[in-house]
Design a protein around this motif. Sequence first.
Motif, PDB file in Angstrom:
ATOM      1  N   MET A  97     -21.697  -2.863  13.795  1.00  0.00           N
ATOM      2  CA  MET A  97     -20.561  -1.755  13.707  1.00  0.00           C
ATOM      3  C   MET A  97     -19.474  -2.395  13.899  1.00  0.00           C
ATOM      4  O   MET A  97     -18.246  -2.110  13.262  1.00  0.00           O
ATOM      5  N   ARG A  98     -19.150  -3.029  15.119  1.00  0.00           N
ATOM      6  CA  ARG A  98     -17.975  -3.634  15.429  1.00  0.00           C
ATOM      7  C   ARG A  98     -17.359  -4.572  14.033  1.00  0.00           C
ATOM      8  O   ARG A  98     -16.196  -4.616  14.027  1.00  0.00           O
ATOM      9  N   GLN A  99     -18.399  -5.333  13.655  1.00  0.00           N
ATOM     10  CA  GLN A  99     -17.977  -6.319  12.569  1.00  0.00           C
ATOM     11  C   GLN A  99     -17.587  -5.447  11.470  1.00  0.00           C
ATOM     12  O   GLN A  99     -16.696  -5.957  10.693  1.00  0.00           O
ATOM     13  N   ALA A 100     -18.245  -4.564  11.168  1.00  0.00           N
ATOM     14  CA  ALA A 100     -17.777  -3.657   9.932  1.00  0.00           C
ATOM     15  C   ALA A 100     -16.454  -3.099  10.360  1.00  0.00           C
ATOM     16  O   ALA A 100     -15.485  -3.079   9.445  1.00  0.00           O
ATOM     17  N   GLU A 101     -16.199  -2.716  11.452  1.00  0.00           N
ATOM     18  CA  GLU A 101     -14.881  -1.976  11.733  1.00  0.00           C
ATOM     19  C   GLU A 101     -13.717  -3.143  11.596  1.00  0.00           C
ATOM     20  O   GLU A 101     -12.572  -2.915  11.104  1.00  0.00           O
ATOM     21  N   GLN A 102     -14.011  -4.391  11.999  1.00  0.00           N
ATOM     22  CA  GLN A 102     -13.094  -5.517  12.137  1.00  0.00           C
ATOM     23  C   GLN A 102     -12.967  -5.986  10.459  1.00  0.00           C
ATOM     24  O   GLN A 102     -11.649  -6.086  10.267  1.00  0.00           O
ATOM     25  N   ALA A 103     -14.019  -5.737   9.790  1.00  0.00           N
ATOM     26  CA  ALA A 103     -13.630  -6.440   8.335  1.00  0.00           C
ATOM     27  C   ALA A 103     -12.871  -5.314   7.704  1.00  0.00           C
ATOM     28  O   ALA A 103     -12.182  -5.439   6.941  1.00  0.00           O
ATOM     29  N   LEU A 104     -12.983  -3.951   7.955  1.00  0.00           N
ATOM     30  CA  LEU A 104     -12.202  -2.867   7.429  1.00  0.00           C
ATOM     31  C   LEU A 104     -10.774  -2.851   7.735  1.00  0.00           C
ATOM     32  O   LEU A 104      -9.968  -2.973   6.959  1.00  0.00           O
ATOM     33  N   ARG A 105     -10.523  -3.177   9.023  1.00  0.00           N
ATOM     34  CA  ARG A 105      -9.231  -3.422   9.537  1.00  0.00           C
ATOM     35  C   ARG A 105      -8.438  -4.451   8.893  1.00  0.00           C
ATOM     36  O   ARG A 105      -7.457  -4.357   8.336  1.00  0.00           O
ATOM     37  N   ARG A 106      -9.227  -5.550   8.949  1.00  0.00           N
ATOM     38  CA  ARG A 106      -8.827  -6.918   8.040  1.00  0.00           C
ATOM     39  C   ARG A 106      -8.471  -6.325   6.586  1.00  0.00           C
ATOM     40  O   ARG A 106      -7.155  -6.779   6.070  1.00  0.00           O
TER      41      ARG A 106
ATOM     42  N   GLU B  56      -7.886  -3.426   5.391  1.00  0.00           N
ATOM     43  CA  GLU B  56      -6.624  -2.448   5.249  1.00  0.00           C
ATOM     44  C   GLU B  56      -5.183  -3.270   5.555  1.00  0.00           C
ATOM     45  O   GLU B  56      -4.512  -2.921   4.885  1.00  0.00           O
ATOM     46  N   GLU B  57      -5.329  -4.157   6.573  1.00  0.00           N
ATOM     47  CA  GLU B  57      -4.215  -4.811   6.748  1.00  0.00           C
ATOM     48  C   GLU B  57      -3.736  -5.931   5.459  1.00  0.00           C
ATOM     49  O   GLU B  57      -2.707  -5.904   5.313  1.00  0.00           O
ATOM     50  N   ARG B  58      -4.528  -6.485   4.770  1.00  0.00           N
ATOM     51  CA  ARG B  58      -4.341  -7.149   3.706  1.00  0.00           C
ATOM     52  C   ARG B  58      -3.716  -6.279   2.606  1.00  0.00           C
ATOM     53  O   ARG B  58      -2.758  -6.660   1.907  1.00  0.00           O
ATOM     54  N   GLN B  59      -4.286  -5.259   2.588  1.00  0.00           N
ATOM     55  CA  GLN B  59      -3.873  -4.315   1.332  1.00  0.00           C
ATOM     56  C   GLN B  59      -2.494  -3.719   1.781  1.00  0.00           C
ATOM     57  O   GLN B  59      -1.437  -3.681   0.980  1.00  0.00           O
ATOM     58  N   ALA B  60      -2.079  -3.409   3.112  1.00  0.00           N
ATOM     59  CA  ALA B  60      -0.894  -2.841   3.512  1.00  0.00           C
ATOM     60  C   ALA B  60       0.163  -4.009   3.217  1.00  0.00           C
ATOM     61  O   ALA B  60       1.313  -3.769   2.813  1.00  0.00           O
ATOM     62  N   LEU B  61      -0.344  -5.216   3.501  1.00  0.00           N
ATOM     63  CA  LEU B  61       0.714  -6.294   3.259  1.00  0.00           C
ATOM     64  C   LEU B  61       0.888  -6.605   1.844  1.00  0.00           C
ATOM     65  O   LEU B  61       2.090  -6.682   1.630  1.00  0.00           O
ATOM     66  N   ILE B  62       0.129  -6.496   1.106  1.00  0.00           N
ATOM     67  CA  ILE B  62       0.268  -6.673  -0.479  1.00  0.00           C
ATOM     68  C   ILE B  62       1.155  -5.495  -0.975  1.00  0.00           C
ATOM     69  O   ILE B  62       2.226  -5.498  -1.660  1.00  0.00           O
ATOM     70  N   LEU B  63       0.829  -4.311  -0.646  1.00  0.00           N
ATOM     71  CA  LEU B  63       1.719  -3.097  -1.160  1.00  0.00           C
ATOM     72  C   LEU B  63       2.975  -2.908  -0.647  1.00  0.00           C
ATOM     73  O   LEU B  63       4.176  -2.748  -1.263  1.00  0.00           O
ATOM     74  N   GLY B  64       3.185  -3.782   0.794  1.00  0.00           N
ATOM     75  CA  GLY B  64       4.487  -3.926   1.319  1.00  0.00           C
ATOM     76  C   GLY B  64       5.462  -4.670   0.533  1.00  0.00           C
ATOM     77  O   GLY B  64       6.612  -4.491   0.676  1.00  0.00           O
ATOM     78  N   GLN B  65       4.934  -5.574  -0.239  1.00  0.00           N
ATOM     79  CA  GLN B  65       5.581  -6.671  -1.040  1.00  0.00           C
ATOM     80  C   GLN B  65       5.939  -6.355  -2.407  1.00  0.00           C
ATOM     81  O   GLN B  65       6.888  -6.886  -3.145  1.00  0.00           O
ATOM     82  N   LEU B  66       5.307  -5.147  -2.919  1.00  0.00           N
ATOM     83  CA  LEU B  66       5.334  -4.586  -4.209  1.00  0.00           C
ATOM     84  C   LEU B  66       6.757  -3.702  -4.277  1.00  0.00           C
ATOM     85  O   LEU B  66       7.119  -3.053  -3.365  1.00  0.00           O
ATOM     86  N   PRO B  67       7.539  -3.772  -5.484  1.00  0.00           N
ATOM     87  CA  PRO B  67       8.781  -2.825  -5.502  1.00  0.00           C
ATOM     88  C   PRO B  67       8.233  -1.376  -6.290  1.00  0.00           C
ATOM     89  O   PRO B  67       8.535  -1.033  -7.095  1.00  0.00           O
TER      90      PRO B  67
END
Length: 178
Positions: A5-14, A16-27
């Motif tokens: 469960m902890r591994q799944a939560e960490q994978a989900l968090r990573r 979400e962080e990647r997705q937020a980083l990508i979206l933050g760079q788009l105009p």
Amino acid sequence: VRREMRQAEQALRRSEERQALILGQLPIVLYVADLTPGMPFRYLSDTTETVLGCPAVRFIEDPQFWESGLHPDDRSRVLRQLESVHETGLTMVEYRWRGPDGGERHLLDQAVVVRDEDGVPTELYGTILDVTETRQAKQQLAHAQKMEMVGRLTGGIAHDFNNMLMVVIGSLERLVPG
């Protein structure tokens, strides 16, 4: 089980962080709006200030703010098209928007109506993409193509004129006793 469960939560968090980083760079601005008159925004992504030149809270606190920034020549067309989203279920409209800094941006707004499980329209999900640079590049290309056509036309006219002038000069030389 806890470790998985902890591994799944960490994978989900990573993820979400990647997705937020990508979206933050788009105009692009992601938004959610009500389907009530004026379609006030309920949510705008963190990129709002970068793309539109002012913070998201400005749009949420003042439902008329977005509409007041629409270019006067585009306003009625854009509002009419957005109103039709109730019937069509989706819309795509390009318009000019003037930010508080006076800068004008060309925006592509795409939205879709979201319905509840009974099929009743509940809200609008959309994106606003800054296409200013693309629009300017198209205008520059069109201008360059017009200038090339003018150059070709001018060159053709000069060539034709030069040919006619040579005929006139040749005829004059024959008339003048040598």
